[in-house]
Design a protein around this motif. Sequence first.
Motif, short mmCIF file in Angstrom:
data_model
loop_
_atom_site.label_atom_id
_atom_site.label_comp_id
_atom_site.label_asym_id
_atom_site.label_seq_id
_atom_site.Cartn_x
_atom_site.Cartn_y
_atom_site.Cartn_z
N PRO A 211 -11.22 -34.69 24.87
CA PRO A 211 -10.62 -35.63 23.92
C PRO A 211 -10.07 -34.87 22.72
CG PRO A 211 -12.71 -36.50 24.71
CD PRO A 211 -12.61 -35.08 25.21
N HIS A 212 -8.89 -35.28 22.22
CA HIS A 212 -8.22 -34.45 21.23
C HIS A 212 -7.19 -35.22 20.44
CE1 HIS A 212 -5.62 -34.45 24.78
NE2 HIS A 212 -4.62 -34.38 23.91
N ALA A 213 -6.74 -34.60 19.36
CA ALA A 213 -5.57 -35.04 18.61
C ALA A 213 -5.13 -33.90 17.72
CB ALA A 213 -5.87 -36.29 17.77
N LEU A 214 -3.86 -33.91 17.36
CA LEU A 214 -3.33 -33.00 16.35
C LEU A 214 -2.93 -33.86 15.16
CD1 LEU A 214 -0.92 -30.01 16.85
CD2 LEU A 214 -0.61 -31.59 14.95
N LEU A 215 -3.51 -33.56 14.00
CA LEU A 215 -3.19 -34.30 12.79
C LEU A 215 -2.11 -33.58 12.00
CD1 LEU A 215 -6.56 -35.50 11.20
CD2 LEU A 215 -4.87 -36.87 12.43
N GLU A 216 -1.07 -34.29 11.62
CA GLU A 216 -0.05 -33.79 10.70
C GLU A 216 -0.18 -34.60 9.40
OE1 GLU A 216 2.07 -31.41 10.68
OE2 GLU A 216 2.34 -30.74 12.75
N ILE A 217 -0.44 -33.92 8.29
CA ILE A 217 -0.64 -34.57 7.00
C ILE A 217 0.49 -34.17 6.06
CG2 ILE A 217 -2.20 -34.84 5.03
CD1 ILE A 217 -4.46 -33.82 6.95
N ARG A 218 1.13 -35.14 5.42
CA ARG A 218 2.22 -34.82 4.50
C ARG A 218 1.67 -34.01 3.34
NH1 ARG A 218 5.45 -39.80 2.36
NH2 ARG A 218 4.36 -39.29 0.41
N ASN A 219 2.26 -32.84 3.09
CA ASN A 219 1.59 -31.88 2.22
C ASN A 219 1.60 -32.23 0.73
OD1 ASN A 219 4.09 -30.88 1.20
ND2 ASN A 219 4.19 -29.29 2.77
N ASP A 220 2.46 -33.15 0.30
CA ASP A 220 2.39 -33.56 -1.11
C ASP A 220 1.14 -34.38 -1.39
OD1 ASP A 220 3.59 -35.60 0.53
OD2 ASP A 220 4.23 -36.65 -1.28
N LEU A 221 0.52 -34.93 -0.35
CA LEU A 221 -0.69 -35.74 -0.51
C LEU A 221 -1.94 -34.88 -0.66
CD1 LEU A 221 0.08 -38.35 2.29
CD2 LEU A 221 0.44 -38.64 -0.18
N ALA A 223 -1.85 -31.63 -2.20
CA ALA A 223 -1.39 -30.50 -3.00
C ALA A 223 -2.37 -30.10 -4.09
CB ALA A 223 -0.04 -30.83 -3.63
N ASP A 224 -3.40 -30.92 -4.32
CA ASP A 224 -4.41 -30.58 -5.32
C ASP A 224 -5.78 -30.99 -4.79
OD1 ASP A 224 -4.60 -33.36 -5.72
OD2 ASP A 224 -3.33 -33.31 -7.50
N ALA A 225 -6.83 -30.61 -5.55
CA ALA A 225 -8.20 -30.85 -5.08
C ALA A 225 -8.49 -32.34 -4.91
CB ALA A 225 -9.19 -30.23 -6.06
N ALA A 226 -7.96 -33.15 -5.81
CA ALA A 226 -8.21 -34.59 -5.72
C ALA A 226 -7.59 -35.17 -4.45
CB ALA A 226 -7.67 -35.30 -6.95
N GLY A 227 -6.38 -34.72 -4.13
CA GLY A 227 -5.73 -35.20 -2.92
C GLY A 227 -6.45 -34.76 -1.66
N VAL A 228 -6.94 -33.52 -1.67
CA VAL A 228 -7.71 -33.01 -0.53
C VAL A 228 -8.96 -33.86 -0.30
CG1 VAL A 228 -9.17 -31.08 0.23
CG2 VAL A 228 -6.86 -30.64 -0.66
#
Length: 244
Positions: A211-221, A223-228
């Motif tokens: 079972p699997h998936a590849l996640l693509e996350i928009r990088n502006d979301l 870009a900082d510790a809070a977003g991470v």
Amino acid sequence: MLFSENDPAPVLSHGVSDGGGILLTCEHAGHAVPSALGDLGVPQADLRDHIGWDPGALAVAQVLADRLQTRLVAQRYSRLVIDCNRPRSAPDLIPEVSDTRAVPGNVALSVEDRDRRWHLTHQPFHAEVAHQRALHRALLSIHSFTPQKRDGAPRATQIGVLARDGNRLFTHLMTELPTLWPGQVVANDPYEIEDDSDYTIPVHAERHGLPHALLEIRNDLIADAAGVIRMAEALSAALKGYRL
């Protein structure tokens, strides 16, 4: 020699292996270049841009590994050195041009130079993924993408969940993530899994019925510790409900 004693090892392992959880991978985690290759003729600003790595992906993967108490296998070197999510036959495995930007250090490489990067950077990463794959019951590959397309058009998708089949992890994420994340969660966008441009999912997951998936996350979301943290919280909440 490709690496000196001052160069970091290609493979970064983070977290614990609990013998049955979800294995995390991050193929474009770093923007390092072996000292023997100089800077590949590429400005530092470009190496730290999306052509050099997936900004934010490693930070999310590390927090997620800690929250799930599982193992992360990541690649420290820039995808301009060699792209660890490409098969050997891919034309952009070692790109001479990336997103219209020239990579002089990759021009006219000998067969020996290409083989050296493959055997000393690409394959050690995948050997560790293969080792860890045998200890886990699902695989999640974590990437990031730019907020705009190459033509400048904005991307509305915030999280892409990629798979070529309806396997259990993919289905679970597509059911749970839209309820936990306020932005758009879209299946197979902005990319799709393809044999000529993907390696980890076809080789380590599809081939073994994992079972699997590849996640693509928009990088502006992320870009900082809070977003991470916000992203990792949503992902961990979704994944903790996945029945192994």
